[in-house]
Design an enzyme around this catalytic site. Sequence first.
Site, short mmCIF file in Angstrom:
data_model
loop_
_atom_site.label_atom_id
_atom_site.label_comp_id
_atom_site.label_asym_id
_atom_site.label_seq_id
_atom_site.Cartn_x
_atom_site.Cartn_y
_atom_site.Cartn_z
N SER A 10 -23.91 5.59 -23.02
CA SER A 10 -23.89 6.11 -24.42
C SER A 10 -24.66 5.42 -25.35
CB SER A 10 -22.52 5.45 -24.86
OG SER A 10 -22.45 5.60 -26.32
N HIS A 35 -24.02 10.60 -22.90
CA HIS A 35 -22.81 10.49 -23.89
C HIS A 35 -23.63 10.19 -25.12
CE1 HIS A 35 -18.48 9.99 -25.09
NE2 HIS A 35 -19.01 8.94 -25.93
N ASP A 37 -22.61 9.96 -29.32
CA ASP A 37 -21.67 9.70 -30.12
C ASP A 37 -22.05 10.10 -31.66
OD1 ASP A 37 -19.44 8.55 -28.40
OD2 ASP A 37 -21.03 7.03 -28.24
N MET A 39 -21.03 10.22 -35.50
CA MET A 39 -19.92 9.50 -36.52
C MET A 39 -20.45 9.80 -37.77
SD MET A 39 -19.99 5.79 -34.74
CE MET A 39 -19.26 5.52 -32.96
N HIS A 68 -19.72 13.69 -28.39
CA HIS A 68 -18.44 13.14 -28.70
C HIS A 68 -18.57 13.17 -30.15
CE1 HIS A 68 -15.46 9.42 -28.81
NE2 HIS A 68 -14.96 10.57 -29.40
N MET A 70 -17.19 12.37 -33.38
CA MET A 70 -16.16 11.60 -34.37
C MET A 70 -16.29 11.84 -35.87
SD MET A 70 -16.38 8.29 -31.94
CE MET A 70 -18.10 8.94 -31.64
N MET A 139 -9.77 7.36 -25.22
CA MET A 139 -10.35 6.44 -25.75
C MET A 139 -9.59 5.38 -25.41
SD MET A 139 -12.91 7.49 -27.52
CE MET A 139 -13.47 6.16 -28.28
N ASP A 177 -13.59 6.08 -22.64
CA ASP A 177 -14.58 5.61 -23.43
C ASP A 177 -14.30 4.34 -24.30
OD1 ASP A 177 -16.96 5.54 -25.09
OD2 ASP A 177 -16.38 7.25 -26.19
C1 DX5 Z 1 -16.96 4.27 -29.54
C2 DX5 Z 1 -17.89 5.34 -28.81
C3 DX5 Z 1 -18.28 4.78 -27.62
C4 DX5 Z 1 -19.29 3.59 -27.57
C5 DX5 Z 1 -18.59 2.79 -26.53
O1 DX5 Z 1 -16.51 4.81 -30.72
O2 DX5 Z 1 -17.04 6.45 -28.75
O3 DX5 Z 1 -18.82 5.89 -26.78
O4 DX5 Z 1 -20.40 3.94 -27.41
O5 DX5 Z 1 -19.47 1.70 -26.48
P1 DX5 Z 1 -19.14 0.49 -25.67
O6 DX5 Z 1 -19.01 0.87 -24.08
O7 DX5 Z 1 -20.07 -0.54 -25.94
O8 DX5 Z 1 -17.59 0.19 -25.67
ZN ZN Z 2 -17.99 8.08 -27.22
#
Ligand code: DX5
Ligand code: ZN
Length: 221
Positions: A10, A35, A37, A39, A68, A70, A139, A177
């Site tokens: 990620s 991956h 993310d 946000m 992903h 969010m 999650m 994740d």
């Molecule tokens: C959290 C993200 C994850 C994050 C995981 O909201 O969706 O993908 O990057 O990070 P680690 O592996 O550090 O928990």
């Molecule tokens: Zn993620």
Amino acid sequence: MKAEKTVAPSILSADFACLGRQVAELEDAGAEILHIDVMDGHFVPNISVGPLVVKALRRHSKMFFDVHLMIEQPECYVEDFVLAGADLITVHWESTKHIHRLVQQVVAAGCQVGVALNPGTPFEVLDCVARDLDMVLIMSVNPGFGGQAFIVDALAKIAQAARWRVEMGARYRVEVDGGINLDTAPLAAQAGADIVVAGAAVFGGAQPAEAWQLLQLAVDS
Ligand code: DX5
Ligand code: ZN
């Protein structure tokens, strides 16, 4: 996507000042799924990257882009991420009133589709869409930040997702994740995860490619 169990780095914990180089190093080391993310500061308290970064990475990488989302109102951004180069878009069940419509929208845009479940959401909510999905994302932290501790209850939900896939005749892959490290990655894989996402455990140290290889060995064994 390959069939074996896979560790997907990620980029959330990457060094964004040299993101292209870090991604290239992971690709050279053998990572096949990236991956990404996304946000928005509303669905989750943090803000990360958008389609521009996906598009920029796409020009330099052949990895499978696992995006992903969010974000609130994900239906407004699906096509932007497909055009930017996403191979799979995962939306949160909690982010929309119309999960069935949203899943169909992603498919119609020509992209693989996943649905993510927060730790507080039971697996059963996927009953009516599970057969349409390429991915179910469990999650194992509350989304928003890297480096959080793995929520152990996620293991039962991963096992449930793997069991239901057989019972329902579905084809989705199970992804986990959050909080993945050398201790939790094998637990998640044994519980039934096909893909484990790792951010801090890959990018937190000085050698991301080596850290990824160690995690991949941990899920292979
Ligand atoms: C959290 C993200 C994850 C994050 C995981 O909201 O969706 O993908 O990057 O990070 P680690 O592996 O550090 O928990
Ligand atoms: Zn993620």
